[in-house]
Design an enzyme around this catalytic site. Structure first.
Site, PDB file in Angstrom:
ATOM      1  N   GLU A 232       0.794  -1.230   0.000  1.00  0.00           N
ATOM      2  CA  GLU A 232       0.000   0.000   0.000  1.00  0.00           C
ATOM      3  C   GLU A 232       0.829   1.284   0.000  1.00  0.00           C
ATOM      4  O   GLU A 232       0.807   2.046   0.973  1.00  0.00           O
ATOM      5  CB  GLU A 232      -0.954   0.008   1.201  1.00  0.00           C
ATOM      6  CG  GLU A 232      -1.913  -1.156   1.228  1.00  0.00           C
ATOM      7  CD  GLU A 232      -2.930  -1.061   2.365  1.00  0.00           C
ATOM      8  OE1 GLU A 232      -2.919  -0.062   3.101  1.00  0.00           O
ATOM      9  OE2 GLU A 232      -3.723  -1.996   2.509  1.00  0.00           O
ATOM     10  N   GLU A 422      -5.818  -8.235   1.124  1.00  0.00           N
ATOM     11  CA  GLU A 422      -6.398  -7.922   2.442  1.00  0.00           C
ATOM     12  C   GLU A 422      -7.870  -7.612   2.255  1.00  0.00           C
ATOM     13  O   GLU A 422      -8.240  -6.890   1.330  1.00  0.00           O
ATOM     14  CB  GLU A 422      -5.756  -6.679   3.079  1.00  0.00           C
ATOM     15  CG  GLU A 422      -4.354  -6.875   3.561  1.00  0.00           C
ATOM     16  CD  GLU A 422      -3.768  -5.601   4.190  1.00  0.00           C
ATOM     17  OE1 GLU A 422      -4.525  -4.792   4.765  1.00  0.00           O
ATOM     18  OE2 GLU A 422      -2.544  -5.434   4.086  1.00  0.00           O
TER      19      GLU A 422
HETATM   20  C1  FCB Z   1      -4.253  -1.894   5.848  1.00  0.00           C
HETATM   21  C2  FCB Z   1      -2.867  -2.263   6.332  1.00  0.00           C
HETATM   22  C3  FCB Z   1      -2.891  -3.334   7.391  1.00  0.00           C
HETATM   23  C4  FCB Z   1      -3.981  -3.090   8.397  1.00  0.00           C
HETATM   24  C5  FCB Z   1      -5.305  -2.896   7.709  1.00  0.00           C
HETATM   25  C6  FCB Z   1      -6.464  -2.700   8.644  1.00  0.00           C
HETATM   26  O1  FCB Z   1      -4.236  -0.654   5.230  1.00  0.00           O
HETATM   27  O2  FCB Z   1      -2.097  -2.724   5.256  1.00  0.00           O
HETATM   28  O3  FCB Z   1      -1.624  -3.393   7.975  1.00  0.00           O
HETATM   29  O4  FCB Z   1      -3.657  -2.018   9.170  1.00  0.00           O
HETATM   30  O5  FCB Z   1      -5.223  -1.792   6.849  1.00  0.00           O
END
Ligand code: FCB
Length: 525
Positions: A232, A422
């Site tokens: 990210e 994620e």
């Molecule tokens: C993302 C991050 C991860 C965690 C989630 C909730 O942006 O990559 O580490 O904090 O959010």
């Protein structure tokens, strides 16, 4: 206990192939009506509860067809973590400090005084945690390697004990049948690079990253088939340099643009070096948090605001990665990175094998006064969206956004493959009724609806190869410390005892039934 009847048994009893039973369950039209009736009658007589994933998925899911086909048998079902959020042991075995260690050791006044020195103590409990992953039934685990563990000074000398830890982790995962998905940079920049160069504001940090990435690929590349360079870059640029909420706590658009450029450069420099030193066929990509953007109404000014939001949330990074150029709007608005050297753009656009998408929420936007002056300008987010539900983080829950962003990426940028790196939700699990079990039903709904959305995108042709729930276990959620819990497994902060939540058990069951269904479809075809 009686054995559960499977679709294999039904097929045997009905005298048809497993594929035929599967087609009936999936409401496919190509089964002759008499056979369909016979199979359904048999199921009714023996009170067969179809346990396959389609039904698990369909129950309670909104906006989706009633039944979905199974995912392919090689689909990666995983959970994700990052080093700083779970490992602890910050001062052990030669690890150097990171910018986050320094930040949490002396938090600015507005920040909760949480420390990551112990976190989930994963560094010491790794074998038991791998056993827990196996118990969850995942076939993939996304984790990050801590750069300061490998190169305590950010560059130069290697710390062998740091490598030993990840060596063992990879071996134990493989022995458990779990594919390691490795992220090389999940925000824990070696403090030395911040102090020496000013971190991501200086391109020497990108060179140091490429060197580090090559070392890791040389060491683990014989066993790791999935690599993500940077986690990210948008979050880093925005939280650290626009909003001033993550170290080094800056609020300066020019810095944000430059830091993002160097993060992209770091990625682009690392890709060929990882490729050169990892096994043939290894997939190399980056993980991006992308946001689908929706205008609050159809007025031209609102549609323009949506284009501006899309520029700053998606195209800012996607265009350089895929087209080797920043969007023309950034040129026109004079919001380009200050320094772009000759050759940077083709380096950044190094061909990728996949893109990882981290998806949590969407943006609904309306016009804002003023021009484009840098990241996050030219629109205003509508909060709250009427009738919407929100997580404990204050993020809107909107599953269809996942199919929308997957489709958009596929249609406009054509990455060869995609992974959902994620996806998850924080709820206040502590507020659930006390008992032996953590009945986090809303998290189950969240996961189910998002998996359905992902499957919808797959059916429309998007080559999604895997899904990682964020996160394996409740952990150090950056500036929110331990207040925000995203885990499928709860962690007792005093004893470190792990307890699988109902969502974790649901995920296990879901993965198992997926396998059953895809095996059955393969057997019967
Ligand atoms: C993302 C991050 C991860 C965690 C989630 C909730 O942006 O990559 O580490 O904090 O959010």
């Amino acid at each position: 206990m009686a054995q559960r009847v499977t679709i294999r048994d039904i097929a045997r009893m009905a005298g048809v192939s497993i594929a035929t039973v599967s087609r009936v369950l999936n409401q496919k039209p190509d089964v002759d009506p008499a056979t369909r009736e016979r199979i359904l009658a048999l199921m009714a007589t023996i009170r067969y509860q179809p346990a396959h994933a389609a039904v698990v998925l369909a129950s309670g899911a909104k906006h989706t067809p009633a039944v979905l086909p199974a995912f392919p048998s090689d689909f990666l079902w995983g959970v994700a973590t990052s080093a700083l959020q779970i490992e602890g042991a910050l001062h052990e075995d030669g690890r150097g400090p990171s910018i986050w260690d320094a930040f949490v050791a002396h938090p600015p006044p507005d920040f909760a005084p949480h420390t990551a020195v112990v976190a989930c103590d994963h560094y010491h409990r790794m074998p038991a945690d791998v056993a827990l992953l196996a118990q969850l039934g995942v076939n993939a685990y996304r984790f990050s390697v801590a750069w300061p563990r490998i190169m305590p000074d950010g560059a130069g000398a290697i710390n062998p004990k740091g490598f030993d830890f990840y060596d063992r982790l990879v071996d134990q995962l493989l022995a458990a049948g779990i594919a390691p998905l490795v992220t090389l940079y999940h925000w824990d920049l070696p403090l030395a690079l911040q102090q020496r160069y000013g971190g991501w504001l200086d391109r020497r940090t990108a060179y140091a990253f490429a060197e580090y990435a090559e070392h890791v690929a040389r060491r683990l590349g014989d066993r790791v088939a999935w690599w993500m360079t940077v986690n990210e870059p948008w979050s880093i640029a925005v939280h650290s340099y626009v909003k001033g909420k993550h170290p080094p706590l800056q609020c300066d658009n020019a810095q944000a643009l430059q830091a993002a450029h160097h993060l992209l450069l770091a990625h682009g420099l690392a890709v060929p070096r990882i490729r050169q030193h990892s096994q043939p066929g290894a997939a190399i990509g980056i993980s991006l948090n992308l946001s689908p953007v929706y205008p609050a109404d159809q007025r031209e000014a609102t549609l323009q605001a949506a284009r501006n939001a899309d520029l700053w949330h998606n195209r800012w990074l996607l265009d350089p990665l895929f087209h080797g150029a920043y969007p023309a709007e950034m040129q026109q608005a004079g919001t380009m990175p200050g320094v772009i050297e000759l050759g940077d753009m083709p380096t950044i656009a190094a061909p990728l094998d996949f893109v990882g998408i981290s998806y949590y929420s969407r943006l609904v936007v309306r016009p804002a006064p003023g021009n484009l002056t840098g990241p996050l300008t030219g629109y205003e987010q509508v909060i709250p969206v009427p009738e919407a539900s929100y997580s404990q983080m204050g993020w809107e829950i909107f599953a269809e956004g996942l199919s929308d962003i997957l489709l958009r990426l596929h249609r406009e940028y054509h990455p060869p493959a995609l992974l959902v790196t994620e996806n998850g939700v924080a709820f206040d699990d502590a507020a659930l009724p006390a008992g032996d079990q953590i009945r986090d039903r809303r998290r189950i709904d969240f996961l189910r609806e998002h998996i359905v959305a992902m499957q919808t995108a797959r059916q429309l042709g998007v080559p999604v190869r895997g899904y990682c729930a964020w996160t394996f276990m409740d952990n150090f959620e950056w500036v929110d410390g331990y207040q925000q819990q995203f885990g499928l497994v709860a962690v007792n902060r005093t004893t470190q005892q792990r307890t699988i939540k109902e969502s974790g058990r649901w995920y296990t069951h879901f993965i198992a039934t997926q396998r059953e269904q895809s095996d059955a479809e393969a057997d019967g075809s």
